[in-house]
Design an enzyme around this catalytic site. Structure first.
Site, PDB file in Angstrom:
ATOM      1  N   GLN A 124       0.349  -1.155   2.350  1.00  0.00           N
ATOM      2  CA  GLN A 124      -0.013  -2.379   2.196  1.00  0.00           C
ATOM      3  C   GLN A 124      -1.457  -2.348   3.305  1.00  0.00           C
ATOM      4  OE1 GLN A 124       3.807  -4.153   3.349  1.00  0.00           O
ATOM      5  NE2 GLN A 124       2.804  -5.955   2.411  1.00  0.00           N
ATOM      6  N   ASN A 125      -1.492  -1.414   4.252  1.00  0.00           N
ATOM      7  CA  ASN A 125      -2.631  -1.044   5.001  1.00  0.00           C
ATOM      8  C   ASN A 125      -3.967  -0.901   4.417  1.00  0.00           C
ATOM      9  OD1 ASN A 125      -0.439  -1.743   6.718  1.00  0.00           O
ATOM     10  ND2 ASN A 125      -0.057   0.535   7.276  1.00  0.00           N
ATOM     11  N   HIS A 144      -3.870  -2.763  -1.012  1.00  0.00           N
ATOM     12  CA  HIS A 144      -4.558  -3.740  -0.465  1.00  0.00           C
ATOM     13  C   HIS A 144      -5.954  -3.199  -0.306  1.00  0.00           C
ATOM     14  CE1 HIS A 144      -0.849  -6.258   0.558  1.00  0.00           C
ATOM     15  NE2 HIS A 144      -0.889  -6.300  -0.784  1.00  0.00           N
ATOM     16  N   CYS A 152     -20.470  -5.690  -3.550  1.00  0.00           N
ATOM     17  CA  CYS A 152     -20.874  -7.120  -3.635  1.00  0.00           C
ATOM     18  C   CYS A 152     -19.723  -7.755  -4.457  1.00  0.00           C
ATOM     19  CB  CYS A 152     -22.055  -7.075  -4.828  1.00  0.00           C
ATOM     20  SG  CYS A 152     -22.579  -9.106  -5.108  1.00  0.00           S
ATOM     21  N   CYS A 155     -21.559  -9.306  -7.991  1.00  0.00           N
ATOM     22  CA  CYS A 155     -22.099  -8.302  -9.310  1.00  0.00           C
ATOM     23  C   CYS A 155     -21.095  -7.097  -9.150  1.00  0.00           C
ATOM     24  CB  CYS A 155     -23.438  -8.193  -9.533  1.00  0.00           C
ATOM     25  SG  CYS A 155     -24.223  -7.175  -7.815  1.00  0.00           S
ATOM     26  N   GLY A 216       8.123  -0.488   8.425  1.00  0.00           N
ATOM     27  CA  GLY A 216       7.073  -1.197   9.121  1.00  0.00           C
ATOM     28  C   GLY A 216       6.393  -2.456   8.451  1.00  0.00           C
ATOM     29  N   SER A 218       7.056  -6.427   6.542  1.00  0.00           N
ATOM     30  CA  SER A 218       7.819  -7.751   6.775  1.00  0.00           C
ATOM     31  C   SER A 218       8.373  -8.117   5.211  1.00  0.00           C
ATOM     32  CB  SER A 218       6.695  -8.872   7.114  1.00  0.00           C
ATOM     33  OG  SER A 218       5.782  -9.105   6.036  1.00  0.00           O
ATOM     34  N   ASN A 241      12.663  -0.727  10.827  1.00  0.00           N
ATOM     35  CA  ASN A 241      11.676  -1.861  11.205  1.00  0.00           C
ATOM     36  C   ASN A 241      12.427  -2.169  12.310  1.00  0.00           C
ATOM     37  OD1 ASN A 241       9.793  -2.804   9.602  1.00  0.00           O
ATOM     38  ND2 ASN A 241      10.843  -4.604   9.203  1.00  0.00           N
ATOM     39  N   CYS A 335       9.698   2.362  14.309  1.00  0.00           N
ATOM     40  CA  CYS A 335       9.684   3.196  13.382  1.00  0.00           C
ATOM     41  C   CYS A 335       9.069   4.573  13.518  1.00  0.00           C
ATOM     42  CB  CYS A 335       8.917   2.558  12.191  1.00  0.00           C
ATOM     43  SG  CYS A 335       7.037   2.207  12.510  1.00  0.00           S
TER      44      CYS A 335
END
EC number: 2.3.1.286
Length: 373
Positions: A124-125, A144, A152, A155, A216, A218, A241, A335
């Site tokens: 996710q980092n 992510h 941009c 475009c 690590g 949530s 965790n 962790c």
């Protein structure tokens, strides 16, 4: 204590639900398809704040912007209206490549790759530390996005990440030379689709995994949090965790066997404060549509992966149909320390230490490690 104590007469998929038992399971079963899921807690030791810690998290520091919701800082709507807010946050975080060093967790994932045991690392980092540790792009899913490239938002013309960095650090909002649109690093905002590689992992990697290690996070951001729900029901799932997360998703060895999983319990679990990135209901201004009010192309994905989905919690009921075997284990604490212990039990401690010395990695205990992203 290195794991959760077993309830009397309860078998565990690992044999012994400890770090030593996990290492023994990996060796004796010759596990070759480990799915590693990584959250912000893995990078806090590198000096990068997480999102949700009450005092030091990124969201806790956004009060000065008077936002209705802290996640709005990472929405396309606000980026278009007030791009200086995101750029101020980005300047403070400085997650462009080269500014932070991988931690023991990141180098351990690289060692799993070198040992031929890594099926996929899904992170996710957005800090790029898995890649900096040498995890192969073919085995890495940056769900992510990251600060390694920019484009941009209108475009989609690529923009020099070096120029983006220099402009951001000077207090300038980068603009597209083609259309004048706002430029942002290729991180996934609330309301944007996740990369295809994530859904490949969801549909093709998770179902064939032999072991899941969750580090690590949530487990509050969807659809990422769906990954542990779609792995085979027979395989062990390991959570490293500081705090227990996931609600009814997991059943650990010390959980009571007579827990009732009914509609009321499921409803309580589903109503937890989850966030969705693909797409985000909070980022949309009209229910049932995208930001601009059009129909969402991923409505079916959203229905299956937002906090209102029962997929993750329904699986919990299956455990209690077979209460004699538990497959989940929770290693509470830092962790980094848990990973160092696992590396030692796997005979990889020296190799891990060598990698960390060679790369100048952040010390495993450099900073209190968060439990989430």
């Amino acid at each position: 204590m290195t794991g959760s104590p077993r309830a009397p007469h309860q078998e565990h998929a690992l044999g012994e639900p400890t770090v030593e038992g996990l290492a023994r399971y990996i060796r004796e079963k010759d596990v070759r398809r480990i799915l590693v899921l990584v959250g912000a807690g893995a990078s806090v030791a590198a000096g990068i704040p997480d999102f949700r810690s009450s005092d030091t998290g990124i969201y806790a520091k956004l009060g000065k912007y008077n936002l209705d919701d802290p996640t709005d800082a990472f929405s396309l709507t606000l980026l278009r209206e007030k791009p200086e807010i995101f750029y101020s946050i980005a300047r403070e975080l400085n997650l462009w490549p080269g500014h932070f060093q991988p931690t023991a967790v990141h180098h351990f994932i690289r060692l799993l790759q070198d040992e031929g045991r890594l099926l996929r690392c899904c992170t996710q980092n957005i800090d790029g530390l898995e890649k900096a540790a040498g995890v192969s792009p073919e085995l890495l899913v940056e769900a992510h996005g990251s600060f390694a490239a920019a484009a941009c938002i209108e475009c989609h013309t690529p923009f020099s990440i070096e120029q983006n960095y220099l402009e951001a650090m000077s207090g300038t909002v980068s603009r597209c030379s083609t259309c004048g649109g706002i430029v942002k690093p290729n991180v996934v905002f609330f309301g944007e689709n996740l990369p295809d590689a994530f859904f490949d992992a969801l549909h093709h990697d998770a179902p064939i995994a032999e072991l899941v290690i969750i580090i690590g996070t949530s487990m509050q951001v969807h659809p990422f949090a769906l990954l542990p729900c779609v792995v085979p029901k027979s395989i062990p799932r390991v959570l490293m965790n500081r705090e227990r997360v996931g609600g009814l998703l997991f059943r650990f060895p010390d959980d009571p066997l007579d827990t009732i999983h009914d509609d009321a319990v499921a409803k309580e679990g589903r109503s937890s404060s989850s966030q969705s990135r693909s797409p985000s209901a909070s980022a949309r201004r009209e229910e049932g549509g995208t930001e601009d009010g059009s129909s969402s192309p991923n409505e079916e994905v959203e229905d299956a992966s937002t906090s209102s989905s029962s997929d993750g919690y329904g699986q919990y009921g299956d455990y209690y149909a077979h209460p004699d075997v538990c497959r989940d284990v929770f290693f509470r604490g830092d962790c980094q320390e848990n990973v160092l212990k696992l590396a030692e039990c796997l005979g990889l401690r020296e190799a891990l230490a060598k990698r960390m010395r060679f790369s100048g990695a952040a010390p495993a205990t450099a900073r209190k490690t968060s439990n989430e992203t």
